[in-house]
Structures are given as C-alpha cells and as structure tokens.
Design a protein around this motif. Structure first.
Motif, PDB file in Angstrom:
ATOM      1  N   GLY A  41       0.815  -1.213   0.000  1.00 62.81           N
ATOM      2  CA  GLY A  41       0.000   0.000   0.000  1.00 62.81           C
ATOM      3  C   GLY A  41       0.847   1.262   0.000  1.00 62.81           C
ATOM      4  O   GLY A  41       0.545   2.227  -0.704  1.00 62.81           O
ATOM      5  N   MET A  42       1.920   1.237   0.799  1.00 63.76           N
ATOM      6  CA  MET A  42       2.806   2.400   0.834  1.00 63.76           C
ATOM      7  C   MET A  42       3.503   2.608  -0.507  1.00 63.76           C
ATOM      8  O   MET A  42       3.714   3.750  -0.947  1.00 63.76           O
ATOM      9  N   ASP A  43       3.854   1.492  -1.195  1.00 57.47           N
ATOM     10  CA  ASP A  43       4.468   1.616  -2.517  1.00 57.47           C
ATOM     11  C   ASP A  43       3.505   2.251  -3.505  1.00 57.47           C
ATOM     12  O   ASP A  43       3.889   3.113  -4.313  1.00 57.47           O
ATOM     13  N   ARG A  44       2.234   1.832  -3.476  1.00 62.30           N
ATOM     14  CA  ARG A  44       1.252   2.410  -4.390  1.00 62.30           C
ATOM     15  C   ARG A  44       1.055   3.898  -4.110  1.00 62.30           C
ATOM     16  O   ARG A  44       0.965   4.713  -5.038  1.00 62.30           O
ATOM     17  N   GLU A  45       0.983   4.252  -2.834  1.00 61.98           N
ATOM     18  CA  GLU A  45       0.814   5.654  -2.481  1.00 61.98           C
ATOM     19  C   GLU A  45       2.031   6.473  -2.921  1.00 61.98           C
ATOM     20  O   GLU A  45       1.903   7.616  -3.381  1.00 61.98           O
ATOM     21  N   GLU A  46       3.221   5.899  -2.791  1.00 56.64           N
ATOM     22  CA  GLU A  46       4.430   6.603  -3.198  1.00 56.64           C
ATOM     23  C   GLU A  46       4.465   6.818  -4.705  1.00 56.64           C
ATOM     24  O   GLU A  46       4.844   7.882  -5.196  1.00 56.64           O
ATOM     25  N   GLU A  47       4.057   5.782  -5.462  1.00 56.56           N
ATOM     26  CA  GLU A  47       4.013   5.924  -6.916  1.00 56.56           C
ATOM     27  C   GLU A  47       3.021   7.002  -7.329  1.00 56.56           C
ATOM     28  O   GLU A  47       3.286   7.799  -8.239  1.00 56.56           O
ATOM     29  N   GLU A  48       1.844   7.036  -6.695  1.00 60.31           N
ATOM     30  CA  GLU A  48       0.849   8.048  -7.011  1.00 60.31           C
ATOM     31  C   GLU A  48       1.352   9.438  -6.652  1.00 60.31           C
ATOM     32  O   GLU A  48       1.127  10.414  -7.393  1.00 60.31           O
ATOM     33  N   ARG A  49       2.051   9.547  -5.533  1.00 63.41           N
ATOM     34  CA  ARG A  49       2.601  10.838  -5.128  1.00 63.41           C
ATOM     35  C   ARG A  49       3.634  11.321  -6.148  1.00 63.41           C
ATOM     36  O   ARG A  49       3.645  12.501  -6.533  1.00 63.41           O
TER      37      ARG A  49
END
Length: 410
Positions: A41-49
């Motif tokens: 989840g943190m990886d997905r949020e980082e990619e979106e950011r």
C-alpha cells in the motif's frame, strides 16, 4: 522476510509442544502478511505521489515557457520611443497588445494540496499483529533478539519523553534505599570463592567464561532438588567451576558457536530439558518488559510468589546480555527469602572482585535489590537514552531496560 523468531531447536518438534509451535508460526505468518500489505500500500501511495508531483512540475514548466514566449512577443512589438519622447510611426501602427493570459501571472499557481497519508482500509479486516507481551507469553520464546547495540550510535525512539525525567536521580534513590536495607539487616551480600572464567588460566577445561546462561539454570536446578530450604555456597562454586564448563562446550558445539560465545537462555533451557535436567512440568512461566516499570515487573513477582504458594522456586533473569538466578526459599520459621546469585566478578564487597550472593528478606526487599542491580548495569549512554525516550514495545530490542525472566518450581 525471514521468520527468525520461530524456534528451530529439535525440542520444538516434540508432539507435546506442537501446538505452541504452530501457534507461533501462525501468528508470525499473519504479522508478515499484514506487513507485506502495508508495504504494498505504501508503494502504491508513493508511486501516485510521484506521478502527481511529476504532473505538477510539467504544468509549471509549460506555464513558464508560455510566459517566456509572451514576453518575447512584447519585446518584438514594443514601443520604440523617440529622443523627444514621441512614439515612432511604426510603433503607432502596431495594434494594442493583447493582455497577458490570466493563467500567466507574477505569482505562480499554488502547489497542489499535500498527498493524504496511506490508507490501510484494505487490511482493516486482518488480525492485529501480536504485541510484545503476547509474544513473550510463549513458553518457548527465544531471547535471541534482546541483545542491544551500543547506544551511542542508536537513533532515538519515535516515542519521545512526554515530560522531563532524569533516571540518574531514580538510581540515586535506589542506591540509598539499598544501603538503608543493608544497615537494617534486610539485605546481606555474601562473596563467593570463585566467579565465571576464573579457572581459565589454570585449567581451560574448567573455563566458564560467558557461561552465565548455563550457570544460572544449573544453580536453579540444584536449588530445586535440594533437601533443605536452599543450597550452600560450595554447591554454587562447584557449578561455576566444574559443572558448567562441559555443558557450555556441548551447547556451543550443538549450536555451531565459537568458544566463549554468548548463548541465549532459551537455547540452554532446551538443552537442559533434552538432557532431563529440567522437567517441562516444573516450568511456571516466562515474562519480560521494562525492568524499571513496576507494572511490567509485577508479572515476574506474581510468578515467583506462585499460585499455590510454592515454598521453593527459582528463576533466571536475562538483562543487559547477562543472566543471574533468583532462588526463593522458605525457612522453618516461615520467613521467605530471595537470593540473587550473580556469577560475574563484582566489587560490591571488600576484597578482590568475585561472584556474589545477595540475600533479601521478603519480596519487598527483593524488589529494591532488583532495581539496585539493574541500576548498576546502566551506562552513561543507557541513562541518556532512557531520559530521552519512553518505553516503546516496537523498540524493545534496542532498549537498555528490556528484560526476560524464566520461572521454575520445585
């Protein structure tokens, strides 16, 4: 992620303890699954950011290019003033310039709002990871994770102190109370005739260096097997110099450790049970936590007192990479005493440093002695760390206050 906390000793293959092993593996698997989902989840949020920031940077760059082009157009068709201040005919023939687009201004558009923190709604249905104390509740828990590093290079815990507190002031109080109890005759310190590692230079086969994890349970075993209320100093000295060295060699060889290597208590207990020196039905429990917290220590004291008021009990206490044993004995007059036996050479008595036996009359006196013992093992770096950080279960592996105790009954 390696499940290094799962016991791998052959003792845990016993059918009698298969349920404990499966429970430990199941909990560890659940925790690892949750952590993997959190990381994803943190990886997905980082990619979106990153995508949002890249998009915003591209928009700013496009607006900057548009502004530069607009300024260039103005320069090309700007008004050329004559020396007398009258515009040239060419300049008068130029149609009035079109106002700059409203989206191009001296003040750039404000940045987008900060990206929201990661959302873990996808894992809300998952069970929560076991806490430190749930993990400690396992009878067969390993203590391999309790060796702390040097605290001068340790980053501060995220759990910061909420109020000013100087642990050195508390240590001074423990020292004064301990001295007062000694004067009143409630605490007595007896020097022993040897200490671990003393025979190293005389006879390497009797070397017990770094053997506290073996010495402490062996003394406990003799105490629980003794016919009287306790054991003599001679028995303790014989354990340190004669009984512990061969067992130390066997345990280290079995674990693939070098000579003089430290051993965690749980591995020694496994060996002693395998060799029938300890019986599993003698085991009362294991506990741990912050040694300066009376609530954490209350579990240890409750185990020592015993639900059935057992007159003779023993415990091994693992703290600051050293193991001591606590012997509970009941005299003929009903008085309960607690002996803290430390096999390391100490200079708390007159004469050369040697192993000591600290006798405490009553549980309340023993509590003070335990605080005194813990306080003497804190270094300057330890005190600074404690002053700056509250106890945090997530940081317990690096906290100088962490302890673990195993309790046995006769």
């Amino acid at each position: 992620m390696a499940m290094c906390s799962i016991p791998k000793h052959e003792y845990y293959l016993s059918p009698a303890h298969l349920a404990d092993k499966n429970k430990s593996i199941r909990k560890s698997t659940e925790v690892i699954g949750i952590l993997e989902k959190v990381v994803a989840g943190m990886d997905r949020e980082e990619e979106e950011r990153d995508r949002q920031q890249k998009k915003y940077a591209e928009r700013l760059a496009a607006e900057e290019v548009s502004k530069e082009r607009f300024d260039a157009d103005l320069a090309m068709q700007g008004v050329h003033s004559m020396p007398n201040g009258v515009p040239s005919p060419a300049a008068l023939s130029v149609p009035p310039a079109t106002p700059a687009p409203t989206h191009i201004s001296a003040a750039l558009a404000p940045p987008p709002p900060p990206f929201p923190p990661p959302s873990f709604k996808d894992i809300s249905s998952e069970p929560s990871p076991p806490s430190y104390f749930e993990a400690m509740a396992s009878v067969n828990g390993s203590t391999g994770n309790f060796i702390a590093p040097e605290y001068s290079n340790l980053p501060p815990s995220p759990m910061r102190k909420t109020k000013s507190f100087a642990v050195k002031e508390l240590i001074d109080i423990y020292m004064m109370e301990f001295s007062d109890l000694k004067r009143k005759g409630k605490i007595a310190i007896y020097p022993l005739g040897t200490h671990q590692g003393k025979m190293r230079e005389y006879n390497p086969m009797r070397d017990s260096t770094n053997g506290c994890a073996v010495i402490a349970p062996l003394i406990s075993i003799h105490h629980m097997r003794s016919g009287g209320p306790g054991i003599s100093d001679d028995v303790i000295e014989r354990v340190i110099d004669d009984e512990a060295p061969p067992i130390l060699r066997q345990v280290r060889q079995k674990l693939g450790l070098r000579s003089e290597a430290l051993i965690v208590p749980s591995d020694v207990h496994d060996y002693l049970v395998d060799e029938k020196l300890l019986k599993q039905d003698q085991f009362v429990g294991v506990c741990g936590g912050n040694i300066l917290d009376t609530e954490h220590l209350s579990s240890f004291y409750n185990l020592l007192e015993g639900k059935e008021s057992v007159s003779k009990m023993a415990a091994t206490l693992f703290f600051r990479e050293h193991v001591v044993c606590i012997l509970k004995m009941t005299r003929s007059n009903g008085e309960v005493c607690y002996d803290l036996v430390d096999s390391m050479p100490r200079d708390v008595v007159r004469g050369p440093p040697t192993a000591v036996r600290i006798r405490c009359k009553g549980l309340a006196t023993f509590k003070n002695a335990l605080f005194w013992y813990a306080s003497k093992k804190f270094t300057e770096d330890n005190c600074n760390y404690i002053d700056l950080n509250d106890w945090d279960e997530m940081m317990c592996e690096f906290d100088p206050r962490v302890f673990q105790a195993f309790v046995w009954k006769a």
